[in-house]
Scaffold this motif. Sequence first.
Motif, PDB file in Angstrom:
ATOM      1  N   UNK A  34      -4.667   8.209  -0.596  1.00 14.63           N
ATOM      2  CA  UNK A  34      -4.301   7.874  -1.871  1.00 14.63           C
ATOM      3  C   UNK A  34      -3.630   6.448  -1.957  1.00 14.63           C
ATOM      4  N   UNK A  35      -3.538   5.779  -0.777  1.00 14.95           N
ATOM      5  CA  UNK A  35      -3.044   4.233  -1.025  1.00 14.95           C
ATOM      6  C   UNK A  35      -4.125   3.579  -1.069  1.00 14.95           C
ATOM      7  N   UNK A  36      -5.501   4.069  -0.526  1.00 14.81           N
ATOM      8  CA  UNK A  36      -6.515   3.447  -0.702  1.00 14.81           C
ATOM      9  C   UNK A  36      -7.083   3.368  -1.848  1.00 14.81           C
ATOM     10  N   UNK A  37      -6.978   4.434  -2.447  1.00 13.26           N
ATOM     11  CA  UNK A  37      -7.318   4.550  -3.852  1.00 13.26           C
ATOM     12  C   UNK A  37      -6.746   3.985  -5.099  1.00 13.26           C
ATOM     13  N   UNK A  38      -5.400   3.637  -4.820  1.00 13.31           N
ATOM     14  CA  UNK A  38      -4.460   2.931  -5.499  1.00 13.31           C
ATOM     15  C   UNK A  38      -4.999   1.318  -5.509  1.00 13.31           C
ATOM     16  N   UNK A  39      -5.243   1.211  -4.144  1.00 17.96           N
ATOM     17  CA  UNK A  39      -5.876  -0.099  -3.954  1.00 17.96           C
ATOM     18  C   UNK A  39      -7.160  -0.590  -4.734  1.00 17.96           C
ATOM     19  N   UNK A  40      -7.895   0.276  -4.623  1.00 20.52           N
ATOM     20  CA  UNK A  40      -9.303   0.215  -5.113  1.00 20.52           C
ATOM     21  C   UNK A  40      -9.266   0.129  -6.634  1.00 20.52           C
ATOM     22  N   UNK A  65      -4.327  -4.331   6.585  1.00 23.07           N
ATOM     23  CA  UNK A  65      -2.971  -4.903   6.262  1.00 23.07           C
ATOM     24  C   UNK A  65      -2.889  -6.656   6.531  1.00 23.07           C
ATOM     25  N   UNK A  66      -3.702  -6.889   7.478  1.00 21.40           N
ATOM     26  CA  UNK A  66      -3.915  -8.536   7.910  1.00 21.40           C
ATOM     27  C   UNK A  66      -4.646  -8.884   6.747  1.00 21.40           C
ATOM     28  N   UNK A  67      -5.770  -8.121   6.545  1.00 19.76           N
ATOM     29  CA  UNK A  67      -6.643  -8.949   5.328  1.00 19.76           C
ATOM     30  C   UNK A  67      -5.927  -8.973   4.152  1.00 19.76           C
ATOM     31  N   UNK A  68      -5.037  -7.978   3.644  1.00 19.63           N
ATOM     32  CA  UNK A  68      -4.189  -8.196   2.613  1.00 19.63           C
ATOM     33  C   UNK A  68      -3.147  -9.214   2.619  1.00 19.63           C
ATOM     34  N   UNK A  69      -2.658  -9.597   3.814  1.00 18.41           N
ATOM     35  CA  UNK A  69      -1.448 -10.448   3.632  1.00 18.41           C
ATOM     36  C   UNK A  69      -1.621 -11.302   5.237  1.00 18.41           C
ATOM     37  N   UNK A  94       3.754  -4.272   3.086  1.00 20.93           N
ATOM     38  CA  UNK A  94       4.358  -3.218   3.011  1.00 20.93           C
ATOM     39  C   UNK A  94       3.273  -1.864   3.054  1.00 20.93           C
ATOM     40  N   UNK A  95       3.683  -0.961   3.850  1.00 21.47           N
ATOM     41  CA  UNK A  95       3.006   0.229   3.708  1.00 21.47           C
ATOM     42  C   UNK A  95       4.016   1.401   3.451  1.00 21.47           C
ATOM     43  N   UNK A 104       0.781  -1.287  -0.022  1.00 23.97           N
ATOM     44  CA  UNK A 104       0.150   0.082   0.008  1.00 23.97           C
ATOM     45  C   UNK A 104       1.005   1.316  -0.231  1.00 23.97           C
ATOM     46  N   UNK A 105       0.814   2.127  -0.822  1.00 18.20           N
ATOM     47  CA  UNK A 105       1.618   3.014  -1.117  1.00 18.20           C
ATOM     48  C   UNK A 105       0.942   4.242  -1.507  1.00 18.20           C
ATOM     49  N   UNK A 106       1.139   5.593  -0.695  1.00 20.37           N
ATOM     50  CA  UNK A 106       0.597   6.834  -1.033  1.00 20.37           C
ATOM     51  C   UNK A 106       1.470   7.953  -0.363  1.00 20.37           C
TER      52      UNK A 106
END
Length: 207
Positions: A65-71, A120-124, A130-131, A46-48
Amino acid sequence: LQALRSAYTAVEGGESRVVLLAGEAGVGKTRLLTDFLDELGDTPIMSGGCVELSQAAVPFLPLASALRALNRSRSTEEMRTLISDTAAPLLPLLPRLETEAGAASGPDPLRLFEAVPELLDRLAPEGPAVLVFEDLHWADASTLDLVRFLSLADLAGRLLVFTYRSDEMRRRHPLRPVLAELSRLPDVRRIEIDPLTDDDVVALVDG
């Protein structure tokens, strides 16, 4: 680059690491970070970043912005599953995600802080994640509070990377006390990218 790799190796082993990546404007922080992240393969990232604005800074902008990129990289249904229940406080940062919960008022800071590790726990669930927040020298007070919270939370299997411009660190800059506090933590690594020497500049131009 080796310091970043070493931090990631520790995270793969179930430890937590926070990397503070500093350097003058244009010295190569983003390029270094991009090269490092490209090595990580399928690791969830996740990067913003923060943005310099003429008016007051936008709360939680790098997280939004990190959430929008994930979306953008997932379907609406996948995002609704990721950001639900205990992670639902993140929904106000994604107003286009059409759910009843998302139509509520603005984010509750404390619940939002706790929702980030949950996401983050749900993603990995079984591996590292990495954030990344870039350009913290432009961050608002809410974002700096979030950075402190996440850094102090000792998130096992998580690598947090925060970048900032060292030449922006005037005496009363609000990021200064945060950096001083985080630098005392055992899991925090501070990387300062020095500018090129005069001889290096000459060699670069010649090349």
